[in-house]
Design a protein around this motif. Structure first.
Motif, PDB file in Angstrom:
ATOM      1  N   LEU A  77       0.808  -1.210   0.000  1.00 58.64           N
ATOM      2  CA  LEU A  77       0.000   0.000   0.000  1.00 58.64           C
ATOM      3  C   LEU A  77       0.849   1.271   0.000  1.00 58.64           C
ATOM      4  O   LEU A  77       0.297   2.373  -0.053  1.00 58.64           O
ATOM      5  CB  LEU A  77      -0.922   0.025   1.227  1.00 58.64           C
ATOM      6  CG  LEU A  77      -1.974  -1.082   1.311  1.00 58.64           C
ATOM      7  CD1 LEU A  77      -2.675  -1.033   2.666  1.00 58.64           C
ATOM      8  CD2 LEU A  77      -2.993  -0.952   0.183  1.00 58.64           C
ATOM      9  N   GLN A 105      -4.515   7.690   1.211  1.00 56.29           N
ATOM     10  CA  GLN A 105      -3.589   6.560   1.156  1.00 56.29           C
ATOM     11  C   GLN A 105      -2.976   6.308   2.523  1.00 56.29           C
ATOM     12  O   GLN A 105      -2.797   5.160   2.943  1.00 56.29           O
ATOM     13  CB  GLN A 105      -2.497   6.818   0.117  1.00 56.29           C
ATOM     14  CG  GLN A 105      -1.572   5.610  -0.100  1.00 56.29           C
ATOM     15  CD  GLN A 105      -0.563   5.857  -1.197  1.00 56.29           C
ATOM     16  OE1 GLN A 105      -0.464   6.958  -1.758  1.00 56.29           O
ATOM     17  NE2 GLN A 105       0.231   4.845  -1.520  1.00 56.29           N
ATOM     18  N   SER A 109      -5.290   4.201   4.488  1.00 55.84           N
ATOM     19  CA  SER A 109      -5.212   2.781   4.134  1.00 55.84           C
ATOM     20  C   SER A 109      -3.993   2.125   4.763  1.00 55.84           C
ATOM     21  O   SER A 109      -4.069   1.003   5.280  1.00 55.84           O
ATOM     22  CB  SER A 109      -5.168   2.623   2.608  1.00 55.84           C
ATOM     23  OG  SER A 109      -6.385   3.020   2.021  1.00 55.84           O
ATOM     24  N   ASP A 139      -7.352  -2.510  -2.304  1.00 57.58           N
ATOM     25  CA  ASP A 139      -5.895  -2.667  -2.196  1.00 57.58           C
ATOM     26  C   ASP A 139      -5.112  -1.560  -2.895  1.00 57.58           C
ATOM     27  O   ASP A 139      -3.899  -1.660  -3.064  1.00 57.58           O
ATOM     28  CB  ASP A 139      -5.465  -4.027  -2.752  1.00 57.58           C
ATOM     29  CG  ASP A 139      -5.871  -4.215  -4.212  1.00 57.58           C
ATOM     30  OD1 ASP A 139      -6.390  -3.259  -4.829  1.00 57.58           O
ATOM     31  OD2 ASP A 139      -5.671  -5.330  -4.736  1.00 57.58           O
TER      32      ASP A 139
END
Length: 326
Positions: A139, A179, A182, A287
């Motif tokens: 990630l 991001q 995540s 993902d």
């Protein structure tokens, strides 16, 4: 109350907020909350607080008995060529803004030293770093990770340190750093941190610009042209709502908006800076893999971008048929 004397001659600490710069002192305060069966919400920041940060604090207070913030400009997420030395440091103003939220909203602020956070020292050059670091594979290499390959390693490392220090029941992040959300959510899951992560909506100026500490770098002219970032995302969202599902077509529409703004700036002889697109992408919320075909409305997509306006790099994003970041 002065929770730490080193700040006594530097800032005026508002009543009701405890200010710490020693981890041990903060932990003693935190332990008392545990003994009193009181919950703690945590908001990690690098300071230069704005309404986006304050919204996180307010959200944390609505769910927890107490709210603690950390203010720490983390060297590990800056490369040798980035703005570590010039990143805004506004501790007094930060404290004043927290106090203005009202009595009892923000209970404590931890402002640790670099030495305490990185006892073995910290080099900006990753190849020279020594000590314990955290990396979230899968990630961290795309999107922001292309331009800033060191960034999420530094973020994951410092957030893991602070979660260990603060030990909150709940932690709060903003969707603007989608991001990062995540990455941190995966880190919390995989390393079994006993904390609930909350992702709060992006807070924007009235004209749509996402609030960011780096907005302070923009000149008045750049601030006006920075609206192209939100305009590009809004164009994509509008086309998606009209039924366009083909990700490359949506990306081109957003890129065209930014290209048009760049040409306008270049045609203005009074402007000596430029607009440059770093990336504009649509990724899977599962993902963060690129969506190269049609977006499945049942799965949705994350549209994210980074644009240089002059030397200031602005990031923003929006969610298409996605309720929360995976």
């Amino acid at each position: 109350m002065l929770a730490n004397m080193p700040y006594a001659n530097v800032v005026k600490i508002p009543p009701g907020i405890r200010l710490f710069n020693k981890i041990a002192d903060f932990r003693a305060w935190r332990r008392q909350l545990l003994l009193d069966s009181q919950t703690l919400g945590y908001v990690p920041t690098m300071g230069a607080l704005h309404q986006g940060h304050l919204a996180l604090v307010t959200s944390a207070k609505s769910r927890c008995d107490h709210v603690a913030l950390t203010i720490f400009v983390n060297p590990a997420q800056f490369s040798p060529t980035e703005d570590l030395s010039t990143y805004p440091r506004t501790l007094q103003n930060d404290l004043n803004q927290l106090a203005a939220l009202g009595p009892g909203v923000a209970s404590a602020v931890l402002v640790p030293t670099v030495h305490e956070m990185y006892p073995g020292g910290i080099e900006l050059d990753v190849t020279k770093q020594k000590g314990a670091f955290v990396e979230v594979k899968g990630l961290s290499h795309q999107l922001e990770g292309v331009t800033r390959p060191h960034f999420f390693r530094g973020v994951a490392t410092v957030v893991s340190k602070f979660l260990n220090i603060v030990q909150p029941e709940q932690v709060f992040f903003g969707q603007k750093d989608v991001q990062q959300c995540s990455v941190i959510k995966t880190m919390i899951r995989d390393l079994h941190f006993p904390v609930q992560m909350n992702i709060c909506p992006t807070v924007r100026e009235q004209d749509g610009l996402a609030m960011s500490s780096r907005n302070a770098y923009l000149t008045p002219s750049q601030r006006q042209h920075a609206l192209v970032v939100h305009k590009a995302l809004s164009t994509i969202e509008s086309l998606y709502r009209q039924g366009q599902r083909h990700a490359p077509t949506l990306i081109k529409a957003g890129t065209d908006v930014i290209d048009q703004a760049r040409r306008q700036v270049q045609a203005d002889g009074s402007i000596d800076w430029d607009i440059a697109l770093d990336y504009l992408a649509i990724n899977s919320p599962e993902d963060l893999s690129d969506i190269s075909g049609d977006i499945n409305p049942q799965e949705g997509g994350i549209v994210s971008t980074a644009v240089f306006v002059g030397k200031t790099r602005l990031i923003d994003n929006l969610l298409l048929d996605v309720e929360t970041v995976s």
